[in-house]
Design a protein around this motif. Structure first.
Motif, mmCIF file in Angstrom:
data_model
loop_
_atom_site.group_PDB
_atom_site.id
_atom_site.type_symbol
_atom_site.label_atom_id
_atom_site.label_comp_id
_atom_site.label_asym_id
_atom_site.label_seq_id
_atom_site.Cartn_x
_atom_site.Cartn_y
_atom_site.Cartn_z
ATOM 1 N N LYS A 1 10.380 -9.936 -7.632
ATOM 2 C CA LYS A 1 9.958 -11.459 -8.009
ATOM 3 C C LYS A 1 10.134 -11.966 -9.530
ATOM 4 O O LYS A 1 10.176 -12.950 -9.781
ATOM 5 N N ASP A 2 10.048 -11.076 -10.403
ATOM 6 C CA ASP A 2 10.458 -11.329 -11.744
ATOM 7 C C ASP A 2 10.613 -10.103 -12.622
ATOM 8 O O ASP A 2 10.737 -8.965 -11.981
ATOM 9 N N PRO A 3 10.935 -10.037 -13.835
ATOM 10 C CA PRO A 3 11.587 -8.796 -14.451
ATOM 11 C C PRO A 3 10.402 -7.832 -14.789
ATOM 12 O O PRO A 3 10.712 -6.446 -14.676
ATOM 13 N N GLY A 4 9.195 -7.932 -14.113
ATOM 14 C CA GLY A 4 8.232 -7.112 -14.352
ATOM 15 C C GLY A 4 7.657 -6.679 -12.924
ATOM 16 O O GLY A 4 6.673 -5.707 -12.926
ATOM 17 N N THR A 5 8.084 -7.202 -11.602
ATOM 18 C CA THR A 5 7.474 -7.130 -10.556
ATOM 19 C C THR A 5 8.493 -6.947 -9.660
ATOM 20 O O THR A 5 9.348 -7.703 -9.292
ATOM 21 N N VAL A 6 8.210 -5.913 -8.681
ATOM 22 C CA VAL A 6 8.998 -5.891 -7.628
ATOM 23 C C VAL A 6 8.162 -5.871 -6.166
ATOM 24 O O VAL A 6 7.084 -4.765 -6.189
ATOM 25 N N SER A 7 8.154 -6.786 -5.279
ATOM 26 C CA SER A 7 7.274 -6.836 -4.188
ATOM 27 C C SER A 7 8.108 -6.000 -3.005
ATOM 28 O O SER A 7 9.331 -6.130 -2.642
ATOM 29 N N ILE A 8 7.200 -5.134 -2.110
ATOM 30 C CA ILE A 8 7.628 -4.325 -1.082
ATOM 31 C C ILE A 8 6.782 -4.633 0.230
ATOM 32 O O ILE A 8 5.792 -4.456 0.044
ATOM 33 N N ASN A 9 7.692 -4.858 1.271
ATOM 34 C CA ASN A 9 7.068 -4.962 2.571
ATOM 35 C C ASN A 9 7.170 -3.582 3.130
ATOM 36 O O ASN A 9 7.992 -2.990 3.161
ATOM 37 N N VAL A 10 5.784 -3.154 3.391
ATOM 38 C CA VAL A 10 5.706 -1.854 4.114
ATOM 39 C C VAL A 10 6.019 -1.897 5.492
ATOM 40 O O VAL A 10 5.876 -2.606 6.331
ATOM 41 N N PRO A 11 7.207 -0.761 5.762
ATOM 42 C CA PRO A 11 7.521 -0.652 6.994
ATOM 43 C C PRO A 11 6.371 -0.366 8.120
ATOM 44 O O PRO A 11 5.548 0.250 7.862
ATOM 45 N N TYR A 12 6.607 -0.750 9.309
ATOM 46 C CA TYR A 12 5.648 -0.707 10.508
ATOM 47 C C TYR A 12 5.525 0.869 10.692
ATOM 48 O O TYR A 12 4.340 1.136 10.904
ATOM 49 N N TYR A 13 6.444 1.533 10.570
ATOM 50 C CA TYR A 13 6.189 3.242 10.958
ATOM 51 C C TYR A 13 5.499 3.649 9.568
ATOM 52 O O TYR A 13 4.962 4.869 9.925
ATOM 53 N N TYR A 14 5.249 3.155 8.663
ATOM 54 C CA TYR A 14 4.475 3.648 7.687
ATOM 55 C C TYR A 14 3.182 2.901 7.553
ATOM 56 O O TYR A 14 2.442 3.189 6.336
ATOM 57 N N SER A 15 2.820 1.981 8.283
ATOM 58 C CA SER A 15 1.695 1.362 7.978
ATOM 59 C C SER A 15 0.295 2.158 8.188
ATOM 60 O O SER A 15 -0.710 1.811 7.564
ATOM 61 N N ASP A 16 0.276 3.295 8.808
ATOM 62 C CA ASP A 16 -0.852 4.191 8.874
ATOM 63 C C ASP A 16 -0.640 5.322 7.927
ATOM 64 O O ASP A 16 -1.414 6.343 7.914
ATOM 65 N N ASN A 17 0.527 5.407 7.131
ATOM 66 C CA ASN A 17 0.567 6.330 6.194
ATOM 67 C C ASN A 17 1.219 5.861 4.871
ATOM 68 O O ASN A 17 2.263 5.952 4.261
ATOM 69 N N LEU A 18 0.239 5.064 4.149
ATOM 70 C CA LEU A 18 0.802 4.159 3.093
ATOM 71 C C LEU A 18 0.924 5.030 1.905
ATOM 72 O O LEU A 18 1.605 4.795 0.966
ATOM 73 N N ILE A 19 0.113 6.111 1.757
ATOM 74 C CA ILE A 19 0.271 7.088 0.664
ATOM 75 C C ILE A 19 1.694 7.692 0.640
ATOM 76 O O ILE A 19 2.407 8.307 -0.388
ATOM 77 N N GLY A 20 1.930 8.201 2.126
ATOM 78 C CA GLY A 20 3.350 8.836 2.099
ATOM 79 C C GLY A 20 4.459 7.914 1.628
ATOM 80 O O GLY A 20 5.528 8.349 1.266
ATOM 81 N N PHE A 21 4.264 6.532 2.047
ATOM 82 C CA PHE A 21 5.264 5.734 1.819
ATOM 83 C C PHE A 21 5.463 5.533 0.297
ATOM 84 O O PHE A 21 6.703 5.615 -0.340
#
Length: 373
Positions: free
Chosen positions: A225-245
């Motif tokens: 998005k800018d030099p200091g921010t990277v936006s990430i879409n969480v894959p559906y197969y990691y929706s219940d394991n956000l810490i692992g992602f």
């Protein structure tokens, strides 16, 4: 003139032969967790006011009115009524207590605290901090500190002499505060299924490389998005394991880009140079001029039985000495490592090197940011 030119060329050739070959800077990879962090995961600053007791006469004097008032109020809360004028607070010191509440700290966890004297106490060595509430910027209490101090220094005096090591008016209490309240952390937008990475050092190139590294591992799921921010879409197969992602992202390797910079600390004579700093062709002369002025007192004594008077005269001598300057010619695209190596070869001191680097920057021959501390 020809003889002087020949000598100068020989000197420059000798200096150039002493310069070691500079290797091409290698690109060093780092983990994403070392160059960026997840937005929303942060620590919080806490501060409190307290009393340190048990000092061996090194506490605040009666001139520190707030200390006397604090002791009187504390005793009043225990049912002891005493006048402030009756108190001698040499064994007590008023202090400010500071701490950082780490993210995801739970109620009952222990955190380190720092205790700093705010009165005229000479030392906090051997003191014990009484229960001190620690508040955040919103005024709410998130931790309570108490315990024996460790100053790591001392102060001793006697017979008109004194000796001190470190700062005895500042101490630490490892695990000296108990967390009483948790701070809620929100690091993911579960509705939109996104998380954001915040770069420690914002940079266009580094943000793009992080985005590319994540896309190569998980597919096209990111956008810088800018030099200091990277936006990430969480894959559906990691929706219940956000810490692992997030853990999988943090382990990815990326090569961070750096700005060409030279950092100078004139107080200590320290020079730190980035590997990608380059300069244009430049000639550098290094030398010094020393001027010494001295005075000699002479006494003129007249012969015996003469009418003369004794006269005192002063002779002033001026001596000027200039050291021979070493002339160094560096080709275009040379790096600062070549400059420093050449200056060391002709005997330049660290402070001489600092002055020369500043002059090269002022001449517009150095392609780097010069930061003076």
């Amino acid at each position: 003139m020809r003889k002087f030119t020949a000598i100068l060329l020989v000197a420059v050739l000798a200096v150039s032969l002493t310069i070691p070959a500079m290797a091409v800077p290698t690109q060093v990879s780092a983990r994403i967790k070392d160059v960026a962090k997840v937005q929303g995961v942060r620590s919080n600053q806490l501060v409190g006011y307290g009393l340190v007791v048990g000092l061996a006469g090194t506490g605040d004097s009666n001139k520190s009115v707030f200390t006397v008032q604090s002791v009187a109020n504390m005793l009043k809360s225990f049912g002891v009524m005493v006048s402030s004028a009756q108190l001698q607070s040499k064994n007590v010191a008023a202090v400010m207590v500071t701490a950082n509440l780490p993210p995801f700290a739970k109620s009952g966890d222990s955190i380190d605290i720092t205790v700093s004297s705010m009165g005229d106490a000479k030392s906090l060595q051997g003191g014990t901090l009484l229960q001190a509430p620690l508040r955040a910027a919103n005024g709410q209490v998130y931790a309570v500190g108490q315990g024996a101090l460790s100053t790591g220094g001392f102060s001793a005096s006697g017979g008109g002499s004194s000796q001190q090591k470190n700062f005895p008016t500042v101490g630490n209490i490892p695990s000296g505060a108990l967390v009483e309240r948790e701070v809620p952390m929100t690091f993911a937008d579960k509705d939109k299924g996104k998380i954001n990475l915040a770069l420690n050092q914002p940079d266009f190139t580094t943000a793009n490389r992080i985005s590319e590294a994540i896309d190569q591992r998980f597919g096209p799921i990111t956008i810088a998005k800018d030099p200091g921010t990277v936006s990430i879409n969480v894959p559906y197969y990691y929706s219940d394991n956000l810490i692992g992602f997030i853990a999988a992202i943090e382990e990815l390797a990326v090569t961070p880009d750096t700005v060409a910079k030279v950092v100078i600390n004139e107080r200590t004579g320290t020079v730190v140079i980035g590997s990608n700093v380059t300069i244009d062709q430049v000639a550098v002369a290094q030398g010094g001029l020393t001027v010494k002025i001295g005075q000699t007192t002479n006494v003129s004594q007249p012969p015996p039985f003469s009418d003369g008077n004794t006269v005192v005269t002063t002779d002033t001598t001026v001596e000027a000495k200039e050291q021979p300057a070493g002339l160094i010619v560096l080709p275009a695209s040379a790096n600062v490592g070549d400059v420093v190596a050449a200056l060391n070869a002709v005997g330049a001191t660290p402070r001489d090197i600092i002055s020369i680097l500043q002059a090269i920057k002022a001449a517009g021959a150095m392609h780097a940011e010069l930061q003076v501390m």
